[in-house]
Design a protein around this motif. Structure first.
Motif, short mmCIF file in Angstrom:
data_model
loop_
_atom_site.label_atom_id
_atom_site.label_comp_id
_atom_site.label_asym_id
_atom_site.label_seq_id
_atom_site.Cartn_x
_atom_site.Cartn_y
_atom_site.Cartn_z
N ARG A 192 126.51 15.40 -33.48
CA ARG A 192 126.22 16.81 -33.36
C ARG A 192 125.88 17.40 -34.73
NH1 ARG A 192 124.75 17.83 -28.37
NH2 ARG A 192 126.29 17.20 -26.83
N LEU A 193 124.88 18.25 -34.75
CA LEU A 193 124.51 18.88 -36.01
C LEU A 193 125.66 19.69 -36.59
CD1 LEU A 193 120.91 20.11 -35.13
CD2 LEU A 193 121.53 18.26 -36.69
N GLY A 194 126.53 20.22 -35.73
CA GLY A 194 127.63 21.03 -36.21
C GLY A 194 128.70 20.24 -36.92
N HIS A 195 128.71 18.92 -36.76
CA HIS A 195 129.76 18.13 -37.40
C HIS A 195 129.66 18.20 -38.92
CE1 HIS A 195 132.66 14.98 -38.12
NE2 HIS A 195 131.78 14.34 -38.86
N HIS A 255 122.31 10.66 -48.52
CA HIS A 255 122.46 11.22 -47.17
C HIS A 255 123.68 12.13 -47.07
CE1 HIS A 255 124.76 7.43 -47.28
NE2 HIS A 255 125.57 7.99 -46.40
N ARG A 256 124.58 12.09 -48.06
CA ARG A 256 125.77 12.95 -48.04
C ARG A 256 125.52 14.31 -48.68
NH1 ARG A 256 129.59 8.10 -50.24
NH2 ARG A 256 129.18 6.65 -48.52
N ALA A 257 124.30 14.58 -49.11
CA ALA A 257 123.96 15.87 -49.70
C ALA A 257 123.35 16.78 -48.63
CB ALA A 257 122.96 15.68 -50.85
N LEU A 258 123.96 17.97 -48.46
CA LEU A 258 123.52 18.92 -47.45
C LEU A 258 123.17 20.26 -48.09
CD1 LEU A 258 126.32 18.40 -44.74
CD2 LEU A 258 124.24 17.05 -45.09
N ALA A 314 123.26 22.77 -42.93
CA ALA A 314 122.09 22.10 -42.37
C ALA A 314 121.86 20.79 -43.11
CB ALA A 314 120.86 22.99 -42.50
N LEU A 315 121.34 19.80 -42.39
CA LEU A 315 121.19 18.48 -42.98
C LEU A 315 120.13 18.44 -44.07
CD1 LEU A 315 121.44 16.09 -39.90
CD2 LEU A 315 123.25 16.91 -41.42
N VAL A 350 117.56 8.75 -39.50
CA VAL A 350 118.33 7.77 -40.27
C VAL A 350 119.50 8.45 -40.96
CG1 VAL A 350 118.24 6.10 -42.16
CG2 VAL A 350 116.30 6.31 -40.60
N LYS A 351 119.27 9.64 -41.53
CA LYS A 351 120.35 10.37 -42.20
C LYS A 351 121.45 10.72 -41.22
CE LYS A 351 121.16 14.43 -45.15
NZ LYS A 351 120.50 15.46 -45.98
N ARG A 352 121.08 11.21 -40.06
CA ARG A 352 122.09 11.58 -39.06
C ARG A 352 122.89 10.35 -38.63
NH1 ARG A 352 120.12 14.90 -34.19
NH2 ARG A 352 122.38 15.09 -33.99
N ALA A 353 122.20 9.23 -38.42
CA ALA A 353 122.90 8.02 -38.02
C ALA A 353 123.85 7.55 -39.11
CB ALA A 353 121.89 6.92 -37.68
#
Length: 283
Positions: free
Chosen positions: A65-68, A247-250, A255-256, A265-268
């Motif tokens: 989920r994007l909210g995570h 990938h840990r930088a938001l 927001a991702l 790939v980043k979300r995975a």
């Protein structure tokens, strides 16, 4: 070169499709519903999830989920502290993986890879087909072709060091790459970048797996609070994805943001790490 995806890459393809289905559904789907949409039996689909990340599809949906990611920020899970002076070498630990690194000097970087030999090879990974590159000092490049394609991925990486000599040699890289994805043993990085980029990449290495930070926090940690745009550019130009965890930088909003090798790939990666971190904490 054999670029045929094998078991781990196949798992990423399944996860990629599952992400799309979860986004389209707008609500948690049952194991039976997801399996049906994937054209698999529930038992087979469950086995794939367990083999890939070790948690149930229901739990994994929570991480996708994007909210995570936003909840990680609001829950004070960002852990960047004040940066130490940047040197040209260092060590660290990512779970059971011991990581050592060495940065190229500014003078060497300015030569754009001249007189440098870079070995490369394609490898299976939990996030699809991966292109690894390395020198005698360690891995200098890691890219993912699932969303961008193999030709574009190779051209992108070679353009970063246009004067280098590239030699296909997966056997030389295999022990380092295996350790990187298994997160066990020891691997080495050879950071090739400008001084500011090296600072930013070092800051990324201090973000623990399962946690996130923001571009503004990274800028603050390297002593350049007004350089958020430059920090964002350096994050995007990180040549060693996954090991240097860009990938840990938001964004500050949670927001991702973007990801050079494709947002899926980043979300995975974030979901994979969150699930693995919880698995370790429960052990």
């Amino acid at each position: 070169m054999n670029t045929q995806a094998n078991e781990k890459s196949y798992h990423y393809g399944v996860m990629r499709r599952a992400i799309e289905l979860i986004d389209e559904g707008g609500e948690d789907l049952s194991l039976e519903d997801l399996a049906k949409k994937m054209g698999m039996s529930p038992a087979h689909f469950q086995r794939l999830f367990s083999a890939w990340v070790g948690v149930s599809p229901k739990r994994y949906q929570q991480y996708l989920r994007l909210g995570h990611a936003k909840s990680l920020l609001h829950g004070n899970f960002t852990t960047l502290g004040t940066a130490h002076a940047v040197g040209l070498s260092g060590t660290g630990r990512l779970h059971d993986l011991f990581l050592r690194w060495e940065a190229m000097s500014p003078g060497e970087y300015a030569r754009k890879g001249a007189e440098m030999q870079i070995s490369w090879g394609w490898f299976d990974s939990p996030f699809g087909l991966a292109l690894a590159m390395g020198t005698a000092k360690g891995i200098c490049g890691m890219a993912f072709a699932a969303e961008t394609g193999t030709e574009a991925t190779m051209a992108d990486m070679q353009s970063r060091w246009p004067k280098a000599t590239f030699i296909e040699d997966p056997m030389m890289l295999r022990p380092l790459v295996t350790a990187a994805f298994d997160q066990r043993g020891e691997t080495a990085l050879h950071m090739i970048g400008a001084p500011l980029q090296i600072k930013v990449w070092e800051a990324l290495l201090r973000i623990p797996s399962g946690h996130v930070s923001t571009y503004s926090e990274i800028a603050q940690s390297i002593g350049a609070p007004r350089a958020q745009r430059a920090v964002g550019t350096a994050v995007g130009r990180n040549p060693v994805s996954w090991l240097i965890p860009c990938h840990r930088a938001l964004r500050k909003s949670g927001a991702l943001g973007g990801y050079h090798w494709g947002l899926p790939v980043k979300r995975a990666m974030l979901a994979f790490e969150a699930a693995r971190s919880e698995e370790r904490s429960d052990a």
